[in-house]
Design a protein around this motif. Structure first.
Motif, PDB file in Angstrom:
ATOM      1  N   ILE A 124       0.838  -1.206   0.000  1.00 15.01           N
ATOM      2  CA  ILE A 124       0.000   0.000   0.000  1.00 15.01           C
ATOM      3  C   ILE A 124       0.868   1.250   0.000  1.00 15.01           C
ATOM      4  CG2 ILE A 124      -1.691   1.306   1.349  1.00 15.01           C
ATOM      5  CD1 ILE A 124      -2.783  -1.500   2.257  1.00 15.01           C
ATOM      6  N   VAL A 125       1.895   1.271   0.840  1.00 17.22           N
ATOM      7  CA  VAL A 125       2.793   2.432   0.913  1.00 17.22           C
ATOM      8  C   VAL A 125       3.537   2.619  -0.407  1.00 17.22           C
ATOM      9  CG1 VAL A 125       4.885   3.314   2.029  1.00 17.22           C
ATOM     10  CG2 VAL A 125       3.019   2.419   3.418  1.00 17.22           C
ATOM     11  N   LEU A 126       4.018   1.532  -1.005  1.00 17.21           N
ATOM     12  CA  LEU A 126       4.718   1.639  -2.282  1.00 17.21           C
ATOM     13  C   LEU A 126       3.809   2.181  -3.383  1.00 17.21           C
ATOM     14  CD1 LEU A 126       6.853  -1.624  -2.216  1.00 17.21           C
ATOM     15  CD2 LEU A 126       7.719   0.725  -2.187  1.00 17.21           C
ATOM     16  N   LEU A 127       2.541   1.774  -3.380  1.00 16.25           N
ATOM     17  CA  LEU A 127       1.605   2.315  -4.365  1.00 16.25           C
ATOM     18  C   LEU A 127       1.384   3.804  -4.125  1.00 16.25           C
ATOM     19  CD1 LEU A 127      -0.361   1.701  -6.757  1.00 16.25           C
ATOM     20  CD2 LEU A 127      -2.140   1.616  -5.004  1.00 16.25           C
ATOM     21  N   ILE A 128       1.184   4.175  -2.878  1.00 19.92           N
ATOM     22  CA  ILE A 128       0.954   5.594  -2.558  1.00 19.92           C
ATOM     23  C   ILE A 128       2.160   6.443  -2.942  1.00 19.92           C
ATOM     24  CG2 ILE A 128       0.648   7.227  -0.645  1.00 19.92           C
ATOM     25  CD1 ILE A 128      -1.137   5.032   0.674  1.00 19.92           C
ATOM     26  N   VAL A 129       3.346   5.998  -2.578  1.00 22.06           N
ATOM     27  CA  VAL A 129       4.562   6.753  -2.903  1.00 22.06           C
ATOM     28  C   VAL A 129       4.739   6.844  -4.417  1.00 22.06           C
ATOM     29  CG1 VAL A 129       7.094   6.700  -2.767  1.00 22.06           C
ATOM     30  CG2 VAL A 129       5.732   6.280  -0.723  1.00 22.06           C
ATOM     31  N   GLY A 130       4.515   5.728  -5.110  1.00 16.22           N
ATOM     32  CA  GLY A 130       4.636   5.744  -6.566  1.00 16.22           C
ATOM     33  C   GLY A 130       3.660   6.701  -7.219  1.00 16.22           C
ATOM     34  N   LEU A 131       2.414   6.677  -6.767  1.00 15.00           N
ATOM     35  CA  LEU A 131       1.410   7.579  -7.343  1.00 15.00           C
ATOM     36  C   LEU A 131       1.661   9.030  -6.953  1.00 15.00           C
ATOM     37  CD1 LEU A 131      -1.852   5.450  -6.949  1.00 15.00           C
ATOM     38  CD2 LEU A 131      -0.540   5.893  -9.043  1.00 15.00           C
ATOM     39  N   TRP A 132       2.124   9.243  -5.743  1.00 11.69           N
ATOM     40  CA  TRP A 132       2.401  10.608  -5.278  1.00 11.69           C
ATOM     41  C   TRP A 132       3.458  11.269  -6.162  1.00 11.69           C
ATOM     42  CZ3 TRP A 132       0.111  13.328  -1.349  1.00 11.69           C
ATOM     43  CH2 TRP A 132       0.726  14.525  -0.976  1.00 11.69           C
ATOM     44  N   ASN A 133       4.467  10.501  -6.536  1.00 15.43           N
ATOM     45  CA  ASN A 133       5.581  11.041  -7.321  1.00 15.43           C
ATOM     46  C   ASN A 133       5.405  10.889  -8.826  1.00 15.43           C
ATOM     47  OD1 ASN A 133       7.324  11.898  -5.120  1.00 15.43           O
ATOM     48  ND2 ASN A 133       7.462   9.730  -4.633  1.00 15.43           N
TER      49      ASN A 133
END
Length: 155
Positions: free
Chosen positions: A106-115
Motif C-alpha cells: 500500500i505504501v509503495l503504491l501511494i509513494v509511486g502515485l504521489w511522485n
C-alpha cells in the motif's frame, strides 16, 4: 430474574460455529459471484489502465508488480488472521511478515502515485482499482476457504 433468550455470543457459539470456531455455512452463490466479479473488475481495470498509460515500460512493471505483491500479501494476511482465530498454528514471524508485506504494498503504491507525473484522475483510478482488487481478493479467499470447509464437513 434470568433473561428469556441467550445472549448473542451464546447463540453464535452454538449456531454459527462448530466446536473449533469454524463456520459450517457455505457462502451463497451471489456472494461468491460478486466477489469474483469485483476481483476481476479491479485487476482487469488496473491492467487496462496500465496498458493504455503513457508511461515507460519500467513504470508499468513497477505498478503491475505492486498489484501482484498486494494481492498476495492481503491473501496471506487473511489466511493467517483466520488461522489464528480458529486456533491453528501460525508463527508470529509469518503473521508479522504478512502484515508488513500488505502495508509495504500500500505504501509503495501511494509513494509511486504521489511522485508520478499522472493526472489526479489517473492516480485516483489506480488507487481505487488497487483497493477494489485487494479487498475482493480477501473475499474470494474467504469464500474459497468457507466453501472447502463446508464441503469437508458435509462429505
Amino acid at each position: 430474574m434470568e433473561p428469556l433468550e441467550k445472549t448473542n455470543e451464546e447463540n453464535l457459539s452454538k449456531t454459527k460455529y462448530d466446536g473449533n470456531g469454524r463456520s459450517p455455512f457455505k457462502p451463497t452463490g451471489a456472494f461468491i459471484g460478486a466477489s469474483w466479479t469485483a476481483l476481476l473488475t479491479g485487476i482487469v481495470g488496473y491492467c487496462i489502465g496500465l496498458w493504455n498509460a503513457g508511461m515507460e515500460l519500467n513504470e508499468k512493471g513497477y505498478y503491475f508488480t505492486i498489484l501482484l505483491f498486494g494481492l498476495f500479501a492481503v491473501i496471506s494476511v487473511q489466511k493467517s488472521v483466520r488461522d489464528k482465530a480458529e486456533g491453528l498454528a501460525v508463527t508470529e514471524m509469518y503473521y508479522g511478515l504478512s502484515w508488513f508485506a500488505t502495508i509495504a504494498a500500500i505504501v509503495l503504491l501511494i509513494v509511486g502515485l504521489w511522485n508520478a507525473t499522472l493526472t489526479l484522475s489517473e492516480k485516483g483510478f489506480y488507487g481505487m482499482s488497487f483497493a477494489l482488487s485487494v479487498f475482493s481478493a480477501i473475499a474470494v479467499q474467504k469464500n474459497t476457504r468457507d466453501a472447502k470447509m463446508f464441503e469437508d464437513k458435509n462429505i
